[in-house]
Enzyme design. Structure first.
Site, mmCIF file in Angstrom:
data_model
loop_
_atom_site.group_PDB
_atom_site.id
_atom_site.type_symbol
_atom_site.label_atom_id
_atom_site.label_comp_id
_atom_site.label_asym_id
_atom_site.label_seq_id
_atom_site.Cartn_x
_atom_site.Cartn_y
_atom_site.Cartn_z
ATOM 1 N N ASP B 100 1.955 -40.013 28.653
ATOM 2 C CA ASP B 100 1.179 -39.014 27.952
ATOM 3 C C ASP B 100 -0.193 -39.042 28.429
ATOM 4 O O ASP B 100 -0.714 -40.142 29.284
ATOM 5 C CB ASP B 100 1.309 -39.291 26.707
ATOM 6 C CG ASP B 100 0.646 -40.466 26.033
ATOM 7 O OD1 ASP B 100 0.764 -41.512 26.699
ATOM 8 O OD2 ASP B 100 -0.122 -40.480 25.056
ATOM 9 N N GLU B 166 0.413 -43.219 23.971
ATOM 10 C CA GLU B 166 -0.501 -44.368 24.169
ATOM 11 C C GLU B 166 -1.771 -43.451 23.608
ATOM 12 O O GLU B 166 -2.778 -44.181 23.073
ATOM 13 C CB GLU B 166 -0.802 -44.740 25.617
ATOM 14 C CG GLU B 166 -1.317 -45.819 25.554
ATOM 15 C CD GLU B 166 -2.864 -45.623 25.674
ATOM 16 O OE1 GLU B 166 -3.650 -46.660 25.668
ATOM 17 O OE2 GLU B 166 -3.515 -44.644 26.199
ATOM 18 N N GLU B 167 -1.890 -42.184 24.101
ATOM 19 C CA GLU B 167 -3.170 -41.480 23.722
ATOM 20 C C GLU B 167 -3.303 -40.954 22.435
ATOM 21 O O GLU B 167 -4.224 -40.230 22.027
ATOM 22 C CB GLU B 167 -3.417 -40.295 24.744
ATOM 23 C CG GLU B 167 -3.379 -40.681 26.148
ATOM 24 C CD GLU B 167 -4.558 -41.503 26.633
ATOM 25 O OE1 GLU B 167 -5.465 -42.038 25.736
ATOM 26 O OE2 GLU B 167 -4.731 -41.982 27.825
ATOM 27 N N HIS B 445 -10.318 -39.732 30.364
ATOM 28 C CA HIS B 445 -10.807 -39.269 28.948
ATOM 29 C C HIS B 445 -11.833 -38.175 29.081
ATOM 30 O O HIS B 445 -12.127 -37.573 28.212
ATOM 31 C CB HIS B 445 -11.230 -40.386 27.964
ATOM 32 C CG HIS B 445 -9.788 -41.458 27.452
ATOM 33 N ND1 HIS B 445 -9.885 -41.683 26.250
ATOM 34 C CD2 HIS B 445 -9.101 -41.789 28.128
ATOM 35 C CE1 HIS B 445 -8.853 -42.478 25.830
ATOM 36 N NE2 HIS B 445 -8.425 -42.431 27.108
#
Lengths: 477, 477
Positions: B100, B166-167, B445
């Site tokens: 992801d 995970e995010e 990010h």
């Protein structure tokens, strides 16, 4: 003053008509801070002008031009410059008030429609503007009408200044006052403003001072952008850490201001002034009720009132640029701006205070030995206003209170600011009196704003009685 | 290891195919934190499973049930439990990664479409997920394929755990790891994770630790509602004044934590560990560049790195409930919540730290003699993770780095947190290695995330080489 009795009787008889007048005024949603309501503000100004004319007064709807940016597409609402009576043998009283209101919508939590005057079984008249400031402004008009119907002559000339931007910075007002000080307002002997509130619900007060407000900010910046506290925490000077220490250096939890020299600027308390506080109708229960919790710093009334009325205070309002929403964010904010203000009292001059604050801020920042950058900003400053409460204007008002309410008024000072008081004092050089109509529970600026029927009707009597006493006092003076 | 040469050659020959594989992966916008993208996350999981199957691996798409509230209408994306090779004579390496990605849209400021892999003339491959973490995950698949085409046997069994959340908090992952520790993961000899970054842009590193994070808040409430600072300033205890003093008591501008006992929990620095910092490829210029300003607390590299990697730090993140927008508001906020967190390191146990923090907070609040109410909240806590960098797993990775990049890797610890490292260490009891592929400038990010072609291709070689060295080291051990 025996001729007051027929006047009072007439006020009582006209009660329903006066309430109807307030109902019509409340129905016009004259919200000055909402662009789309501007036509309603203008409509309200015209409605008020028509009311004054119908009573035989003369009115100029003074246009003030465009609103400053970013609202320059809007015309400012007119300032009403009105006159009732022009007898050179009479003294002249300048009345100030405003016909605009704070925003309000039912969905904010109002129990009733804010623009429909709704009277409950306790005589509380709910509606936006009922107490702030349509009720008091109409009180003056009611007083004129009751005089006429009672066949009693209004004993002074009235000069009126009713603005439509009070709730939105009073744009344009100071210019009008300055421009008209030696013209339209030139005959003014005293100024009377009914736009504040009793300290409690039972006892009227006369207000002879307000605190000023110097608003400042401290800006600390360092990193070029917000940083991850895991990746950079411990390696870098953090603006928040610096700012929190700076803000902490300003005031103690007991309210003591820590800026060196500030206390020395405060006028000493005289015995005469000290004697004014104990009689004031105010209890610690009143304070706790209005605070909503028992978090008063002092355990007694007199110290509490002095702190609010005649000592400075410093409040930390907040921080711009830091994390402020619910939840958790592991951020090192790159630039933060701390906001604080000092409420000022005699004899704290704006610039002297700013000098002390700036000196303090610079010294505290130097102590940090931080590599971040600090900027000190003056956001806005407004001076305190204090009037001589032994002036004939106040003596007259006190007598009027005693006549109507059978009690000596409290002599109070407001903690907050009413800038127009100072402008009138400075530009006209005349004594200014704050003569409130509403009570502490009226919720001006909040939901369910109201004016008690008693305060409206007895208040109308009070305003009229004041005109007679001030005519007498000024003649005797 | 002579058989690495044909493998390396094959990686070079397959470069275009590997880039095409990454292009396909980036094109699937598998944003786990946006409800409407959930189907794309699932699609990405299936695409990845198909890739593994095409290489001869076996894959279970483990369903994890519903997402917790308030997203309980959403199915969690599947966790891929895959295997390549099942030879009892071989050692088994567990690979973790995630498929992801963070949110991204062109309008955030991307120079190119974030879901179209775009390669510039310097070989920078821009696209969301390119470096975090699709590139590294595909690196493992590329390594398998290049082995097959080069006719070189993969020297270990591979067990894969690739998640899709995970995010977004890795929902459901810990349960899978716990459930499968003695089942699907039971043969694991070592764990390797490629999901972090080099400290700079030139020198690879092996990461053997991350800091933990204990996040707390202090809530101070007093008045029943926000108050006007003019009317009440000086009469009441102000929650902001109390909170600012409490927050100021936590940390000095030079980063020193003021909570008694915290420093005593920190593991002493051994000579062996101290020797790891000076060789690390990192300069004060690098630090200043990433900070965006010269606001580093220390003037030297070693102290800076130690502060980030092996000492705790305390950051003040912000205040909820106070005035936070631009402009001026003369408010006394009724309830304010200060947020701060401590990055923890060995041997700071979560509960020991919390006990010291709570004791400090209570003592500081008592000092204020405030009538306001204070509440201390634990927001979330995650423990640090540190691994033995002399373990065969690290020795093997270091040899692989030297083989591919002709340089000894830096031995680093991350300042931020990667919770899964600790879960694998605790649940499996096996050595965990962080073996990054990307560099410090990859902007995970952020906007314009990228992976350099060199890091992708040499990184694929590195991952493959590591498998050979770890097979050797584990056999020798």
């Amino acid at each position: 003053m025996p001729h007051l009795d027929p006047y009072f009787k007439q006020v009582d008889e006209l009660t329903e008509k006066f309430i109807q007048r307030l109902r019509e005024a409340v129905a016009i949603p004259s919200i000055s801070s909402e662009d789309e309501r501007r036509p309603d503000v203008v409509k309200m100004g015209h409605w008020l002008a028509d009311q004054i004319k119908a009573l035989g007064g003369t009115v100029e709807l003074r246009e003030l031009g465009k609103q400053p940016a970013p609202h320059e597409h809007l015309d400012l609402p007119p300032c009403l410059l009105a006159r009732y009576g022009d007898d050179p043998k009479k003294k002249t009283v300048l009345l100030y008030g405003h016909y605009d209101v704070q925003p309000a919508q039912k969905s904010d939590g109002w129990a009733t429609d804010p623009f429909t005057l709704t009277i409950d079984d306790k005589g509380r008249m709910y509606g936006r503007g009922s107490t702030d400031d349509k009720g008091p402004v109409l009180g003056w008009l009611n007083a004129i009408e009751a005089h006429q119907k009672a066949g009693v002559e209004v004993p002074v000339n009235l000069v009126m200044c009713f603005e439509g931007m009070e709730e939105n910075g009073s744009e344009g007002l100071d210019d009008v006052i300055r421009a008209e000080a030696k013209k339209f307002f030139k005959d003014t002997d005293v100024v009377c403003i009914s736009d504040n509130y009793w300290l409690g619900t039972e006892k009227p007060c006369l207000t002879y001072g307000v605190r000023g407000c110097n608003y400042y900010s401290i800006e600390i910046s360092g990193p070029g952008q917000d940083l991850h506290s895991g990746v950079y925490g411990g390696m870098t000077h953090e603006p928040m850490t610096d700012l929190i220490r700076m803000m902490d250096s300003l005031v103690n939890p007991d309210g003591k201001i820590l800026i060196e020299g500030i206390d020395d600027l405060v006028a000493p308390l005289t015995e005469t002034e000290a004697a004014l506080y104990p009689p004031i109708a105010f209890t610690m229960d009143d304070l706790h009720e209005s605070l909503g919790a028992e978090v008063a710093i002092f355990d007694n009334k007199v110290d509490s009132l002095k702190r609010k009325m005649r000592y400075p205070s410093l409040s930390l309002h907040g921080i711009e640029g830091a994390f402020y929403t619910p939840g958790a964010k592991t951020v090192i904010p790159a630039k933060v701006i701390g906001k604080f203000s000092i409420r000022t009292v005699p004899n704290m001059e704006i610039d002297e205070v700013t000098k002390l604050v700036e000196k303090h801020i610079n010294a505290e920042f130097a102590k940090l030995k931080s590599k971040n950058t600090m900027k000190f900003h003056i956001v806005h400053c407004g001076k305190w206003w204090v009037e001589d409460p032994n002036h004939a204007n106040y003596t007259a008002a006190a007598k009027a209170v005693e006549r109507v309410y059978k009690v000596k008024p409290d002599m109070t000072r407001e903690g907050g600011s009413i800038p127009v008081t100072l402008t009138f004092q400075e530009e006209l050089g005349k004594n200014v009196l704050l003569l409130p109509m509403g009570s502490s529970t009226d919720a001006a600026h909040s939901i369910n704003e109201k004016l008690d029927k008693r305060n409206y009707i007895e208040g109308t009597k009070l305003l009229g009685a004041y005109l007679h006493y001030v005519a007498g006092e000024l003649k005797d003076a």
